[in-house]
Design a protein around this motif. Structure first.
Motif, PDB file in Angstrom:
ATOM      1  N   GLY A 105      43.201  29.592  55.278  1.00 41.15           N
ATOM      2  CA  GLY A 105      42.578  29.554  56.788  1.00 41.15           C
ATOM      3  C   GLY A 105      41.261  28.247  57.160  1.00 41.15           C
ATOM      4  O   GLY A 105      41.144  27.539  58.214  1.00 41.15           O
ATOM      5  N   LEU A 106      40.658  28.039  56.395  1.00 41.32           N
ATOM      6  CA  LEU A 106      39.921  26.531  56.112  1.00 41.32           C
ATOM      7  C   LEU A 106      40.547  25.526  56.154  1.00 41.32           C
ATOM      8  O   LEU A 106      40.498  24.305  56.844  1.00 41.32           O
ATOM      9  CB  LEU A 106      38.818  26.414  54.956  1.00 41.32           C
ATOM     10  N   CYS A 107      41.848  25.324  55.220  1.00 46.69           N
ATOM     11  CA  CYS A 107      42.665  24.348  54.364  1.00 46.69           C
ATOM     12  C   CYS A 107      43.432  24.304  55.890  1.00 46.69           C
ATOM     13  O   CYS A 107      44.019  23.162  56.544  1.00 46.69           O
ATOM     14  CB  CYS A 107      43.455  24.011  53.492  1.00 46.69           C
ATOM     15  N   THR A 155      46.497  43.999  53.318  1.00 48.98           N
ATOM     16  CA  THR A 155      45.753  43.899  53.150  1.00 48.98           C
ATOM     17  C   THR A 155      44.532  42.930  54.439  1.00 48.98           C
ATOM     18  O   THR A 155      43.233  43.120  54.338  1.00 48.98           O
ATOM     19  CB  THR A 155      45.424  42.946  51.160  1.00 48.98           C
ATOM     20  N   LEU A 156      45.113  42.136  55.012  1.00 48.24           N
ATOM     21  CA  LEU A 156      44.053  41.140  55.259  1.00 48.24           C
ATOM     22  C   LEU A 156      44.750  41.973  57.411  1.00 48.24           C
ATOM     23  O   LEU A 156      43.764  42.020  58.100  1.00 48.24           O
ATOM     24  CB  LEU A 156      44.914  40.285  56.041  1.00 48.24           C
ATOM     25  N   ALA A 167      46.033  43.930  63.556  1.00 42.49           N
ATOM     26  CA  ALA A 167      47.633  43.930  63.093  1.00 42.49           C
ATOM     27  C   ALA A 167      47.821  42.975  64.504  1.00 42.49           C
ATOM     28  O   ALA A 167      48.835  42.399  64.805  1.00 42.49           O
ATOM     29  CB  ALA A 167      47.851  45.075  63.019  1.00 42.49           C
ATOM     30  N   SER A 168      46.894  43.132  65.651  1.00 47.78           N
ATOM     31  CA  SER A 168      47.235  43.184  67.273  1.00 47.78           C
ATOM     32  C   SER A 168      47.240  41.690  67.001  1.00 47.78           C
ATOM     33  O   SER A 168      47.950  41.175  67.592  1.00 47.78           O
ATOM     34  CB  SER A 168      46.602  43.874  68.083  1.00 47.78           C
ATOM     35  N   ILE A 169      46.325  40.533  66.354  1.00 48.53           N
ATOM     36  CA  ILE A 169      45.671  39.337  66.023  1.00 48.53           C
ATOM     37  C   ILE A 169      47.139  38.813  65.499  1.00 48.53           C
ATOM     38  O   ILE A 169      47.223  37.925  65.714  1.00 48.53           O
ATOM     39  CB  ILE A 169      44.117  39.056  65.592  1.00 48.53           C
ATOM     40  N   ALA A 170      47.218  38.969  64.500  1.00 45.42           N
ATOM     41  CA  ALA A 170      48.529  38.604  63.864  1.00 45.42           C
ATOM     42  C   ALA A 170      49.850  38.663  64.593  1.00 45.42           C
ATOM     43  O   ALA A 170      50.487  38.081  64.594  1.00 45.42           O
ATOM     44  CB  ALA A 170      48.429  39.107  62.628  1.00 45.42           C
ATOM     45  N   VAL A 171      50.001  39.914  65.314  1.00 43.14           N
ATOM     46  CA  VAL A 171      51.473  39.513  66.219  1.00 43.14           C
ATOM     47  C   VAL A 171      51.300  39.084  67.089  1.00 43.14           C
ATOM     48  O   VAL A 171      52.122  38.159  67.376  1.00 43.14           O
ATOM     49  CB  VAL A 171      51.488  40.895  66.600  1.00 43.14           C
ATOM     50  N   THR A 172      50.160  38.632  67.736  1.00 42.31           N
ATOM     51  CA  THR A 172      49.933  37.589  69.353  1.00 42.31           C
ATOM     52  C   THR A 172      50.299  36.303  68.356  1.00 42.31           C
ATOM     53  O   THR A 172      50.608  35.614  69.306  1.00 42.31           O
ATOM     54  CB  THR A 172      48.405  38.010  69.409  1.00 42.31           C
ATOM     55  N   VAL A 173      49.413  35.825  67.284  1.00 38.91           N
ATOM     56  CA  VAL A 173      49.292  34.789  66.350  1.00 38.91           C
ATOM     57  C   VAL A 173      51.071  34.129  66.300  1.00 38.91           C
ATOM     58  O   VAL A 173      51.496  33.168  66.446  1.00 38.91           O
ATOM     59  CB  VAL A 173      48.537  34.358  65.337  1.00 38.91           C
ATOM     60  N   ALA A 174      51.640  35.558  65.838  1.00 40.11           N
ATOM     61  CA  ALA A 174      53.430  34.575  65.746  1.00 40.11           C
ATOM     62  C   ALA A 174      53.927  34.993  66.906  1.00 40.11           C
ATOM     63  O   ALA A 174      55.084  33.700  67.363  1.00 40.11           O
ATOM     64  CB  ALA A 174      53.479  36.544  64.905  1.00 40.11           C
ATOM     65  N   LEU A 175      53.778  35.072  68.102  1.00 39.73           N
ATOM     66  CA  LEU A 175      54.321  35.062  69.074  1.00 39.73           C
ATOM     67  C   LEU A 175      54.207  34.505  69.551  1.00 39.73           C
ATOM     68  O   LEU A 175      54.907  32.980  70.474  1.00 39.73           O
ATOM     69  CB  LEU A 175      54.093  35.862  70.244  1.00 39.73           C
ATOM     70  N   ILE A 176      52.594  33.410  70.018  1.00 40.27           N
ATOM     71  CA  ILE A 176      52.229  32.364  70.180  1.00 40.27           C
ATOM     72  C   ILE A 176      53.524  30.991  69.909  1.00 40.27           C
ATOM     73  O   ILE A 176      53.680  30.173  70.711  1.00 40.27           O
ATOM     74  CB  ILE A 176      50.769  32.150  70.484  1.00 40.27           C
ATOM     75  N   VAL A 177      52.863  31.327  68.680  1.00 43.99           N
ATOM     76  CA  VAL A 177      53.774  29.885  67.546  1.00 43.99           C
ATOM     77  C   VAL A 177      55.146  30.058  67.699  1.00 43.99           C
ATOM     78  O   VAL A 177      55.358  28.951  67.768  1.00 43.99           O
ATOM     79  CB  VAL A 177      53.356  30.441  66.102  1.00 43.99           C
ATOM     80  N   LEU A 178      55.956  30.882  67.769  1.00 40.08           N
ATOM     81  CA  LEU A 178      57.184  31.192  68.165  1.00 40.08           C
ATOM     82  C   LEU A 178      58.229  30.755  69.429  1.00 40.08           C
ATOM     83  O   LEU A 178      58.723  30.068  69.673  1.00 40.08           O
ATOM     84  CB  LEU A 178      57.857  32.895  67.873  1.00 40.08           C
ATOM     85  N   VAL A 221      40.775  34.350  61.727  1.00 39.50           N
ATOM     86  CA  VAL A 221      41.493  33.350  60.796  1.00 39.50           C
ATOM     87  C   VAL A 221      42.429  34.026  60.128  1.00 39.50           C
ATOM     88  O   VAL A 221      43.309  33.647  60.375  1.00 39.50           O
ATOM     89  CB  VAL A 221      40.574  32.910  60.814  1.00 39.50           C
ATOM     90  N   ASN A 222      41.523  35.293  59.037  1.00 30.66           N
ATOM     91  CA  ASN A 222      42.871  35.435  58.140  1.00 30.66           C
ATOM     92  C   ASN A 222      43.977  36.234  58.412  1.00 30.66           C
ATOM     93  O   ASN A 222      44.654  36.151  58.324  1.00 30.66           O
ATOM     94  CB  ASN A 222      42.084  36.517  57.102  1.00 30.66           C
ATOM     95  N   ALA A 223      43.714  37.154  59.531  1.00 30.57           N
ATOM     96  CA  ALA A 223      44.408  37.544  60.751  1.00 30.57           C
ATOM     97  C   ALA A 223      45.559  36.936  61.097  1.00 30.57           C
ATOM     98  O   ALA A 223      47.253  37.037  61.498  1.00 30.57           O
ATOM     99  CB  ALA A 223      44.613  39.014  61.632  1.00 30.57           C
ATOM    100  N   ALA A 224      45.371  35.620  61.976  1.00 28.23           N
ATOM    101  CA  ALA A 224      46.212  34.937  62.627  1.00 28.23           C
ATOM    102  C   ALA A 224      46.976  33.677  60.996  1.00 28.23           C
ATOM    103  O   ALA A 224      47.826  33.553  61.479  1.00 28.23           O
ATOM    104  CB  ALA A 224      45.220  33.108  63.143  1.00 28.23           C
TER     105      ALA A 224
END
Length: 406
Positions: free
Chosen positions: A62-64, A144-145, A152-163, A344-347
């Motif tokens: 996430g930092l990098c 894990t994250l 999980a909702s953050i991860a799915v939302t970020v995936a959709l935004i990027v796609l 950020v980790n979920a993202a």
């Protein structure tokens, strides 16, 4: 910063040679671009060697992702730095970078070995194993994250935004949004105190690195415009491209095109040919700078120019990373920052999930046979725990067989 290199410390310090040999192997087997590299690194250093844990690794990624420069190379440099100090960081960079740089310099001299159906099949098989590596990383990091509904909702939302986004800045925006969502939703998440450790970089060294980063960023263009040798102009072009890129290796291409093709230092045809070769080799895409340094009309060129280009394009990312690490440790220990980092980790998991589909899956899987190779590779990695090098070899052989039959 929550970086936990297990086994590293006064009781059993690592060596630069150990780091070099491990990253040299990764440098000849890590195909598939920066997202795939993150998957390879996770399997090597989190799952197999346990130099750091899952959450620490995700914090580092996430930092990098936030910093300018090649994220996967910065992650590798950080792991080497934590294992064996500055010599370990340099060894990690050299081992991961030099194999692909050497191949691209040979390509610049016309030594293109990847021709015909066998060569094309080999490269295709290496792309397929990258799909399995990224899928393994998504699966492991998600468990894990993203263990609760909020992350999980953050991860799915970020995936959709990027796609669905078309801007190259979408990844950075998605990480920022993930951090804001984490600040709002993840304050109640408990964090183990055992995850905290100070990165072996002093604050004084961090300040010096940041000062040097800024001095070169603003000083090189000034010198280039006021009668400095043409080598300064060339170094400035590489350094500026490496310092201003966010979001991964592919984003550096338009910057390099503007810096080298627009003034006539490299022809458009030569630039595109080198870019195509850079897609086919292992290691970081930033090693494209070695090719440009070899073919550029400015002085220095040839082998010296390749070394000039590599040093120039990677230097800013390493400087800003060294500058950020000692301060990130204290900053990230605050509860609000920890909640942000959970987001950020979920993202990061969401980014990996989106990249698993495009460009990793869409650029590699074209038939049922391709999917079969990916499936076998994934099972070997996750169920059989086969060494990644063995899986790479099996997938490459499968790609050659498909190429001969097709």
């Amino acid at each position: 910063m929550t970086i936990v290199p297990r086994g590293v410390g006064p009781e059993r310090p690592g060596s630069a040679l150990e780091v070099l040999l491990i990253f040299l192997r990764l440098g000849v087997t890590c195909f598939g671009g920066p997202i795939a590299h993150i998957g390879y690194f996770r399997d090597e250093f989190v799952v197999r060697r346990r130099w750091l844990n899952e959450r620490a690794y995700a914090d580092l990624v996430g930092l990098c992702q936030f910093l300018p420069g090649p994220a996967s190379s910065q992650v590798g440099f950080s792991i080497g730095l934590m294992r064996a100090g500055y010599a370990g960081g340099l060894a990690a960079w050299a081992g991961f970078t030099l194999p692909s740089a050497l191949i691209l310099v040979l390509f610049a001299y016309g030594a293109n070995a990847f021709v015909g159906p066998t060569g094309a099949g080999l490269l295709h098989g290496l792309k397929l194993v990258a799909v399995a590596i990224v899928a393994q990383a998504v699966w492991g990091m998600a468990s894990t994250l993203c263990p609760d509904r909020a992350r999980a909702s953050i991860a799915v939302t970020v995936a959709l935004i990027v796609l669905f986004a078309i801007s190259p800045l979408a990844q950075i925006a998605a990480i920022v949004l993930g951090g804001l969502a984490g600040l709002w939703l993840c304050r109640s998440v408990q964090t183990s105190d055992g995850e905290h450790i100070t990165v072996p970089v002093s604050r004084r060294a961090g300040i010096v690195a940041l000062a040097l980063f800024l001095a070169l960023l603003f000083g090189l263009p000034f010198l280039a415009r006021h009668g400095a040798p043409e080598s300064i102009s060339l170094f400035d072009a590489f350094y500026r491209s490496g310092a201003l890129v966010f979001g991964g290796g592919h984003v550096v291409l338009p910057l390099l095109h503007e810096a080298f093709v627009a003034p006539g230092w490299v022809s458009d045809d030569a630039f595109l040919a080198g870019y195509g070769a850079a897609q086919a080799v292992p290691g970081p895409l930033f090693t494209f700078a070695a090719y440009l340094g070899a073919v550029v009309s400015q002085f220095p060129h040839s082998v010296a120019g390749a070394a000039f280009g590599l040093f120039g394009i990677f230097l800013p990312g390493i400087l800003v990373l060294i500058g950020a690490l000692p301060f990130w440790d204290t900053f990230s220990s605050q509860p609000a920052v920890r909640a942000t980092m959970h987001g950020v980790n979920a993202a990061v998991v969401g980014l990996l999930g989106a990249a698993l589909y495009t460009p990793v899956w869409t650029s590699a899987v074209r038939s049922v046979a391709d999917f079969g190779i990916v499936l076998v590779s994934f099972v070997l990695l996750t169920v059989r725990r086969a060494p990644p090098l063995v899986v790479v070899g099996i997938s490459a052989l499968g790609g050659i067989v498909i190429g001969q039959v097709a």
